[in-house]
Motif scaffolding. Structure first.
Motif, PDB file in Angstrom:
ATOM      1  N   VAL A 166       0.831  -1.210   0.000  1.00 17.72           N
ATOM      2  CA  VAL A 166       0.000   0.000   0.000  1.00 17.72           C
ATOM      3  C   VAL A 166       0.866   1.261   0.000  1.00 17.72           C
ATOM      4  CG1 VAL A 166      -1.929  -1.149   1.128  1.00 17.72           C
ATOM      5  CG2 VAL A 166      -0.213   0.008   2.527  1.00 17.72           C
ATOM      6  N   ALA A 167       2.141   1.094  -0.317  1.00 19.11           N
ATOM      7  CA  ALA A 167       3.071   2.227  -0.259  1.00 19.11           C
ATOM      8  C   ALA A 167       2.672   3.358  -1.201  1.00 19.11           C
ATOM      9  CB  ALA A 167       4.496   1.754  -0.586  1.00 19.11           C
ATOM     10  N   GLY A 168       2.128   3.010  -2.370  1.00 17.46           N
ATOM     11  CA  GLY A 168       1.743   4.047  -3.321  1.00 17.46           C
ATOM     12  C   GLY A 168       0.636   4.938  -2.786  1.00 17.46           C
ATOM     13  N   LEU A 169      -0.394   4.317  -2.224  1.00 17.91           N
ATOM     14  CA  LEU A 169      -1.494   5.097  -1.652  1.00 17.91           C
ATOM     15  C   LEU A 169      -1.032   5.896  -0.439  1.00 17.91           C
ATOM     16  CD1 LEU A 169      -4.627   2.742  -1.803  1.00 17.91           C
ATOM     17  CD2 LEU A 169      -4.370   4.986  -2.878  1.00 17.91           C
ATOM     18  N   VAL A 170      -0.210   5.286   0.383  1.00 20.90           N
ATOM     19  CA  VAL A 170       0.292   5.997   1.557  1.00 20.90           C
ATOM     20  C   VAL A 170       1.111   7.209   1.133  1.00 20.90           C
ATOM     21  CG1 VAL A 170       1.885   5.848   3.521  1.00 20.90           C
ATOM     22  CG2 VAL A 170       0.234   4.015   3.107  1.00 20.90           C
ATOM     23  N   GLY A 171       1.954   7.037   0.142  1.00 21.89           N
ATOM     24  CA  GLY A 171       2.754   8.158  -0.339  1.00 21.89           C
ATOM     25  C   GLY A 171       1.897   9.287  -0.869  1.00 21.89           C
ATOM     26  N   ALA A 172       0.851   8.942  -1.619  1.00 18.95           N
ATOM     27  CA  ALA A 172      -0.047   9.968  -2.149  1.00 18.95           C
ATOM     28  C   ALA A 172      -0.779  10.693  -1.024  1.00 18.95           C
ATOM     29  CB  ALA A 172      -1.052   9.334  -3.109  1.00 18.95           C
ATOM     30  N   ALA A 173      -1.190   9.943  -0.004  1.00 18.91           N
ATOM     31  CA  ALA A 173      -1.901  10.540   1.127  1.00 18.91           C
ATOM     32  C   ALA A 173      -0.993  11.475   1.920  1.00 18.91           C
ATOM     33  CB  ALA A 173      -2.453   9.442   2.033  1.00 18.91           C
ATOM     34  N   TRP A 265      -8.150  15.795   1.617  1.00 22.78           N
ATOM     35  CA  TRP A 265      -8.348  15.303   2.990  1.00 22.78           C
ATOM     36  C   TRP A 265      -9.135  13.996   2.995  1.00 22.78           C
ATOM     37  CZ3 TRP A 265      -5.152  16.280   6.431  1.00 22.78           C
ATOM     38  CH2 TRP A 265      -4.648  17.546   6.687  1.00 22.78           C
ATOM     39  N   THR A 266     -10.031  13.817   2.032  1.00 18.55           N
ATOM     40  CA  THR A 266     -10.746  12.546   1.931  1.00 18.55           C
ATOM     41  C   THR A 266      -9.773  11.415   1.639  1.00 18.55           C
ATOM     42  OG1 THR A 266     -12.730  13.684   1.126  1.00 18.55           O
ATOM     43  CG2 THR A 266     -12.610  11.319   0.761  1.00 18.55           C
ATOM     44  N   LEU A 267      -8.819  11.668   0.751  1.00 16.35           N
ATOM     45  CA  LEU A 267      -7.785  10.677   0.448  1.00 16.35           C
ATOM     46  C   LEU A 267      -6.970  10.349   1.697  1.00 16.35           C
ATOM     47  CD1 LEU A 267      -5.946   9.010  -1.455  1.00 16.35           C
ATOM     48  CD2 LEU A 267      -4.680  11.124  -1.906  1.00 16.35           C
ATOM     49  N   PHE A 268      -6.485  11.376   2.378  1.00 16.08           N
ATOM     50  CA  PHE A 268      -5.640  11.127   3.559  1.00 16.08           C
ATOM     51  C   PHE A 268      -6.408  10.337   4.612  1.00 16.08           C
ATOM     52  CE2 PHE A 268      -4.190  12.021   7.829  1.00 16.08           C
ATOM     53  CZ  PHE A 268      -2.841  11.743   7.721  1.00 16.08           C
ATOM     54  N   ARG A 269      -7.626  10.747   4.904  1.00 16.18           N
ATOM     55  CA  ARG A 269      -8.359  10.104   5.988  1.00 16.18           C
ATOM     56  C   ARG A 269      -8.774   8.676   5.634  1.00 16.18           C
ATOM     57  NH1 ARG A 269     -12.210  13.964   9.472  1.00 16.18           N
ATOM     58  NH2 ARG A 269     -11.836  12.190  10.849  1.00 16.18           N
ATOM     59  N   ALA A 270      -9.072   8.417   4.355  1.00 21.26           N
ATOM     60  CA  ALA A 270      -9.421   7.057   3.946  1.00 21.26           C
ATOM     61  C   ALA A 270      -8.211   6.135   4.028  1.00 21.26           C
ATOM     62  CB  ALA A 270      -9.991   7.063   2.528  1.00 21.26           C
ATOM     63  N   VAL A 271      -7.053   6.604   3.572  1.00 22.07           N
ATOM     64  CA  VAL A 271      -5.842   5.782   3.632  1.00 22.07           C
ATOM     65  C   VAL A 271      -5.446   5.552   5.086  1.00 22.07           C
ATOM     66  CG1 VAL A 271      -3.399   5.654   3.042  1.00 22.07           C
ATOM     67  CG2 VAL A 271      -5.045   6.504   1.356  1.00 22.07           C
ATOM     68  N   GLU A 272      -5.514   6.591   5.905  1.00 24.92           N
ATOM     69  CA  GLU A 272      -5.162   6.433   7.325  1.00 24.92           C
ATOM     70  C   GLU A 272      -6.047   5.393   7.984  1.00 24.92           C
ATOM     71  OE1 GLU A 272      -5.340   6.584  11.460  1.00 24.92           O
ATOM     72  OE2 GLU A 272      -6.989   7.476  10.309  1.00 24.92           O
TER      73      GLU A 272
END
Length: 296
Positions: A166-173, A265-272
């Motif tokens: 999940v590194a790609g999504l985490v990096g984007a977030a 912020w939707t991206l960050f909070r969903a990935v978190e």
């Protein structure tokens, strides 16, 4: 009566609170003390209840219905108390007479089994958004609430240890967070964990927010959690991604929030949330959240 904590609460605390067993063991005694202190009459423990507190339906000495809420320190009940006092019933449940006992709140009784989530989806989003708007007020000048930068900073530290897949999504977030924190457009008192199930039917007002984990920052951060409400339905729908994009646009426009900031912020909070679900052993929840994040 025996104050047996609901199993939903026990399981959730075991996932998130290091000393949960100790707090749960002391809970019946603490609840009994609070009832005696407030001279309350107990009706019942709310089941299934929440994931971070024990909720007891009670009556005050004059017969007025109320809710007794007990939460562990990790749930920041004193921060909730301060936010509810500042809102003073405007858009949120009313804080009643203060308890001297830390971690115990006495609250206005709403209709605990009727949330805005019971409405059709479009109507539910509209009512929830309208309720949230009322909460976005200037924080007290001497406030000690956590800021969005502080809270997401703690979360970002944990996210960096996520599995490689999940590194790609985490990096984007994480990139989105850094960009968003560079120039926040406003500073407001936020609910912090707002979603449809946090809006209950009331008597003095049709809908009122409950269960805040207050934080100070920009409004888009608060609205972001609402975007993914009913995520299971979104994922199951062949038009889920398009529906999500329309939802972001509609919510941003109706509450006068920048659409790209809301998306970020939707991206960050969903990935978190997805990374956290992985960490505590909820792979199905993690899969839903991370698939949703991939649409953003």
């Amino acid at each position: 009566m025996a104050f047996e904590p609901p199993q939903r609460l026990v399981r959730a605390l075991a996932e998130s609170v290091p000393d949960a067993d100790d707090w749960v063991d002391k809970l019946p005694g603490n609840a009994g003390q609070a009832v005696a202190l407030g001279e309350l009459t107990v009706e019942r423990v709310q089941v299934p209840g929440g994931r971070s507190s024990l909720v007891v339906l009670v009556r005050r000495p004059d017969g007025t219905p109320a809710v007794l809420k007990l939460a562990p320190p990790r749930a920041r009940p004193e921060s909730e108390r301060a936010a509810l006092a500042h809102w003073d019933g405007r858009g949120a449940v009313q804080l009643l007479e203060p308890f001297v006992t830390e971690g115990v709140l006495l609250l206005e009784r709403l209709h605990p089994d009727v949330s805005v989530r019971s409405l059709p989806e479009a109507k539910a989003l509209l009512e929830a958004a309208g309720t949230l708007r009322r909460l976005w007020v200037e924080p007290p000048g001497d406030h000690v609430f956590e800021t969005v930068a502080e809270r997401t900073g703690r979360q970002a530290s944990v996210m960096r240890g996520a599995p490689a897949e999940v590194a790609g999504l985490v990096g984007a977030a994480l990139d989105a967070r850094e960009s968003l924190l560079a120039a926040p457009p406003e500073e407001r008192l936020l609910h912090g964990t707002f979603r449809q199930s946090k809006v209950l039917s009331g008597t003095r007002s049709p809908w009122l927010a409950v269960g805040p984990d207050p934080v100070v920052g920009e409004c888009a951060f608060d609205l972001a959690r609402l975007v993914r409400d009913r995520v299971e339905d979104l994922i199951a729908s062949p038009s889920g991604a398009a529906t999500t994009r329309r939802r972001i646009k509609r919510l941003a426009e109706s509450l006068e929030v920048d659409q790209e900031r809301l998306r970020g912020w939707t991206l960050f909070r969903a990935v978190e949330s997805g990374v956290r679900a992985l960490r505590v052993g909820r792979p199905k929840d993690a899969e839903l959240l991370l698939e949703f994040a991939g649409w953003l």
